[in-house]
Design a protein around this motif. Structure first.
Motif, PDB file in Angstrom:
ATOM      1  N   TYR A  11       0.835  -1.200   0.000  1.00 42.77           N
ATOM      2  CA  TYR A  11       0.000   0.000   0.000  1.00 42.77           C
ATOM      3  C   TYR A  11       0.877   1.259   0.000  1.00 42.77           C
ATOM      4  N   ASN A  13       1.279   3.586   1.960  1.00 44.12           N
ATOM      5  CA  ASN A  13       2.004   3.924   3.189  1.00 44.12           C
ATOM      6  C   ASN A  13       3.185   2.975   3.443  1.00 44.12           C
ATOM      7  N   HIS A  15       3.006  -0.281   3.596  1.00 43.39           N
ATOM      8  CA  HIS A  15       2.625  -1.530   4.260  1.00 43.39           C
ATOM      9  C   HIS A  15       2.458  -2.658   3.237  1.00 43.39           C
ATOM     10  N   PRO A  36      -6.963 -14.660   9.782  1.00 40.78           N
ATOM     11  CA  PRO A  36      -7.302 -13.688  10.821  1.00 40.78           C
ATOM     12  C   PRO A  36      -7.600 -12.303  10.233  1.00 40.78           C
ATOM     13  N   ASN A  37      -8.164 -11.422  11.055  1.00 38.88           N
ATOM     14  CA  ASN A  37      -8.377 -10.035  10.638  1.00 38.88           C
ATOM     15  C   ASN A  37      -7.048  -9.438  10.193  1.00 38.88           C
ATOM     16  N   ALA A  39      -5.309 -10.259   7.608  1.00 38.90           N
ATOM     17  CA  ALA A  39      -4.389 -11.213   6.967  1.00 38.90           C
ATOM     18  C   ALA A  39      -4.147 -10.878   5.497  1.00 38.90           C
ATOM     19  N   GLY A  40      -5.114 -10.211   4.865  1.00 36.86           N
ATOM     20  CA  GLY A  40      -4.930  -9.841   3.463  1.00 36.86           C
ATOM     21  C   GLY A  40      -5.983 -10.392   2.514  1.00 36.86           C
ATOM     22  N   LYS A  41      -7.062 -10.968   3.048  1.00 33.26           N
ATOM     23  CA  LYS A  41      -8.103 -11.576   2.194  1.00 33.26           C
ATOM     24  C   LYS A  41      -8.773 -10.551   1.287  1.00 33.26           C
ATOM     25  N   THR A  42      -9.242  -9.454   1.885  1.00 35.29           N
ATOM     26  CA  THR A  42      -9.923  -8.425   1.082  1.00 35.29           C
ATOM     27  C   THR A  42      -8.963  -7.819   0.060  1.00 35.29           C
ATOM     28  N   THR A  43      -7.722  -7.634   0.459  1.00 37.09           N
ATOM     29  CA  THR A  43      -6.731  -7.084  -0.476  1.00 37.09           C
ATOM     30  C   THR A  43      -6.576  -8.006  -1.687  1.00 37.09           C
ATOM     31  N   GLU A 159     -16.783 -12.239   2.328  1.00 36.05           N
ATOM     32  CA  GLU A 159     -17.665 -12.434   3.495  1.00 36.05           C
ATOM     33  C   GLU A 159     -19.145 -12.275   3.149  1.00 36.05           C
ATOM     34  N   HIS A 191     -15.078 -15.850   7.978  1.00 35.38           N
ATOM     35  CA  HIS A 191     -14.535 -16.088   9.312  1.00 35.38           C
ATOM     36  C   HIS A 191     -15.267 -17.254   9.968  1.00 35.38           C
ATOM     37  N   ARG A 243      -3.626  -7.575  12.931  1.00 32.55           N
ATOM     38  CA  ARG A 243      -2.394  -7.099  12.344  1.00 32.55           C
ATOM     39  C   ARG A 243      -2.615  -5.723  11.721  1.00 32.55           C
ATOM     40  N   ARG A 244      -1.621  -4.848  11.833  1.00 31.64           N
ATOM     41  CA  ARG A 244      -1.714  -3.576  11.148  1.00 31.64           C
ATOM     42  C   ARG A 244      -0.582  -3.442  10.122  1.00 31.64           C
TER      43      ARG A 244
HETATM   44  N1  LIG Z   1      -5.850   1.208   1.969  1.00 32.02           N
HETATM   45  C1  LIG Z   1      -4.956   0.648   2.789  1.00 32.02           C
HETATM   46  N2  LIG Z   1      -3.807   1.275   3.081  1.00 32.02           N
HETATM   47  C2  LIG Z   1      -2.879   0.714   3.908  1.00 32.02           C
HETATM   48  N3  LIG Z   1      -3.029  -0.497   4.486  1.00 32.02           N
HETATM   49  C3  LIG Z   1      -4.156  -1.154   4.233  1.00 32.02           C
HETATM   50  C4  LIG Z   1      -5.187  -0.635   3.376  1.00 32.02           C
HETATM   51  N4  LIG Z   1      -6.204  -1.546   3.316  1.00 32.02           N
HETATM   52  C5  LIG Z   1      -5.816  -2.578   4.088  1.00 32.02           C
HETATM   53  N5  LIG Z   1      -4.604  -2.338   4.636  1.00 32.02           N
HETATM   54  C6  LIG Z   1      -3.837  -3.252   5.519  1.00 32.02           C
HETATM   55  O1  LIG Z   1      -3.586  -4.445   4.784  1.00 32.02           O
HETATM   56  C7  LIG Z   1      -3.688  -5.583   5.644  1.00 32.02           C
HETATM   57  C8  LIG Z   1      -4.687  -6.552   5.048  1.00 32.02           C
HETATM   58  O2  LIG Z   1      -5.985  -6.002   5.107  1.00 32.02           O
HETATM   59  P1  LIG Z   1      -7.236  -6.750   4.505  1.00 32.02           P
HETATM   60  O3  LIG Z   1      -8.398  -5.814   4.564  1.00 32.02           O
HETATM   61  O4  LIG Z   1      -6.867  -7.298   3.183  1.00 32.02           O
HETATM   62  O5  LIG Z   1      -7.426  -7.954   5.544  1.00 32.02           O
HETATM   63  P2  LIG Z   1      -8.560  -9.060   5.678  1.00 32.02           P
HETATM   64  O6  LIG Z   1      -7.873 -10.379   5.698  1.00 32.02           O
HETATM   65  O7  LIG Z   1      -9.615  -8.838   4.660  1.00 32.02           O
HETATM   66  O8  LIG Z   1      -9.126  -8.769   7.148  1.00 32.02           O
HETATM   67  P3  LIG Z   1     -10.631  -8.953   7.748  1.00 32.02           P
HETATM   68  O9  LIG Z   1     -10.731 -10.387   8.121  1.00 32.02           O
HETATM   69  O10 LIG Z   1     -10.639  -8.084   8.970  1.00 32.02           O
HETATM   70  O11 LIG Z   1     -11.609  -8.524   6.718  1.00 32.02           O
HETATM   71  C9  LIG Z   1      -4.059  -5.045   7.027  1.00 32.02           C
HETATM   72  O12 LIG Z   1      -2.872  -4.973   7.769  1.00 32.02           O
HETATM   73  C10 LIG Z   1      -4.619  -3.671   6.744  1.00 32.02           C
HETATM   74  O13 LIG Z   1      -4.359  -2.795   7.828  1.00 32.02           O
END
Ligand SMILES: Nc1ncnc2c1ncn2[C@@H]1O[C@H](COP(=O)(O)OP(=O)(O)OP(=O)(O)O)[C@@H](O)[C@H]1O
Ligand SMILES: [Mg+2]
Length: 244
Positions: A11, A13, A15, A36-37, A39-43, A159, A191, A243-244
Motif C-alpha cells: 500500500y 504507506n 505496508h 485472521p483479521n 491477513a490480506g483476504k480483502t486485499t 464475506e 470467518h 495485524r496492522r
Molecule cells: N488502503 C490501505 N492502506 C494501507 N493499508 C491497508 C489498506 N487496506 C488494508 N490495509 C492493511 O492491509 C492488511 C490486510 O488487510 P485486509 O483488509 O486485506 O485484511 P482481511 O484479511 O480482509 O481482514 P478482515 O478479516 O478483517 O476482513 C491489514 O494490515 C490492513 O491494515
C-alpha cells in the motif's frame, strides 16, 4: 476459473499486505479463503477483481487477464464486496436496474431474474424502498441479488454471509453449491469455519499476507488428526491478534 498469479500488494504507506499469493480455482470448485483479521483476504479479492492494482502479479478470470483485459474479465464474474453500504439513496430496484444496465442484461431476462432472486431472499416487498431504510442484512441480500443478476461464471465473494439471517444464508449456500455443480468456480472469504466446512472443496488459509496452508478438508484433517477445522485454524494462525 479464477487464478491468482503472484499477487503482491504494498500500500501507499509502505505496508506490505500480501506477498506473492498464487492459487487456481478450477470450474466446479468452491474454495474458502480463511485467515485472521488483517491477513490480506480483502486485499487479494480487490486485486482479483481489478479494484486494486497489484504492486506485482496479476489475476486471470475465465481466461481474461484483469490488468490487460479488464472489461472482459469483469463481465465474467460476480463480486460481493465486504461492505454493502453503497448508493443507499437508491431504491433496491433502482440499484438492481443500474447494475443490470451496466452488464447489458436484457429487460426480459432481468425482470425474471430479479423476480426469482427477490423471492428467494424474501426481498420482493421492499424493492421499492430506499436502501437507506434497509437493515444491514437487507442491504447484504440486495448486494447478493445484484451480483447474480447477470449470471456470470465465476463468483468472488468477500464475506458474503455476514449479516444474513439463517434462511438467507441457507439460500446463498445452496446457490453457491448449485453454481459450482453447474461447472463454475466460486471463491469466498469467511470467518465462519463451519460454513467453510459445509461448503468448500478446498480451503486456503492466509496469514500475514501469505498462504500458509491449502488443501481439502480431508487433507487438513489427515495432517491434523482428531482436530476440528477451527482447532486447525487456531493452531496455524495463532492467537487472535489484529495485524496492522
Ligand atoms: N488502503 C490501505 N492502506 C494501507 N493499508 C491497508 C489498506 N487496506 C488494508 N490495509 C492493511 O492491509 C492488511 C490486510 O488487510 P485486509 O483488509 O486485506 O485484511 P482481511 O484479511 O480482509 O481482514 P478482515 O478479516 O478483517 O476482513 C491489514 O494490515 C490492513 O491494515
Ligand atoms: Mg476483509
Amino acid at each position: 476459473m479464477i487464478e491468482a498469479k503472484s499477487l503482491t500488494m504494498i500500500y501507499g504507506n509502505g505496508h506490505q499486505a500480501t506477498d506473492d499469493i498464487s492459487f487456481f480455482i478450477k470450474p466446479g470448485e468452491i474454495v474458502g479463503f480463511a485467515g485472521p483479521n488483517g491477513a490480506g483476504k480483502t486485499t487479494v479479492i480487490k486485486m482479483l477483481t481489478g479494484i486494486l492494482k497489484p504492486t506485482s502479479g496479476t489475476a486471470i478470470i475465465n481466461g481474461f487477464d484483469i490488468t490487460k483485459d479488464p472489461i472482459k474479465a469483469k463481465k465474467s464474474f460476480a463480486y460481493i464486496a465486504d461492505n454493502p453500504d453503497i448508493l443507499i439513496q437508491l431504491t433496491g430496484l433502482e440499484y438492481l436496474n443500474f447494475i443490470a444496465d451496466m452488464y447489458e442484461v436484457s429487460e426480459e431476462y432481468r425482470k425474471e431474474k430479479i423476480h426469482t432472486l427477490a423471492e428467494r431472499f424474501g426481498m420482493t416487498d421492499v424493492l421499492n424502498t430506499q436502501m437507506r431504510e434497509y437493515s444491514h442484512g437487507m442491504r447484504q441480500k440486495l448486494m447478493v441479488i445484484s451480483a447474480l443478476i447477470h449470471n456470470p461464471p465465476a463468483w468472488i465473494l468477500d464475506e458474503p454471509m455476514t449479516g444474513l439471517d439463517p434462511a438467507a444464508a441457507f439460500e446463498l449456500k445452496q446457490m453457491m453449491r448449485e453454481h459450482a455443480q453447474a461447472g463454475n468456480a466460486v471463491l469466498f472469504s469467511t470467518h465462519v469455519l463451519e460454513v467453510a466446512e459445509q461448503l468448500c472443496n478446498r480451503i486456503l488459509i492466509v496469514k500475514d499476507g501469505k498462504i500458509i496452508e491449502e488443501g481439502t478438508l480431508d487433507y487438513l484433517k489427515l495432517n491434523n488428526p482428531g482436530m476440528t477445522l477451527e482447532e486447525i485454524f487456531v493452531k496455524l494462525t495463532g492467537k487472535s491478534e489484529t495485524r496492522r
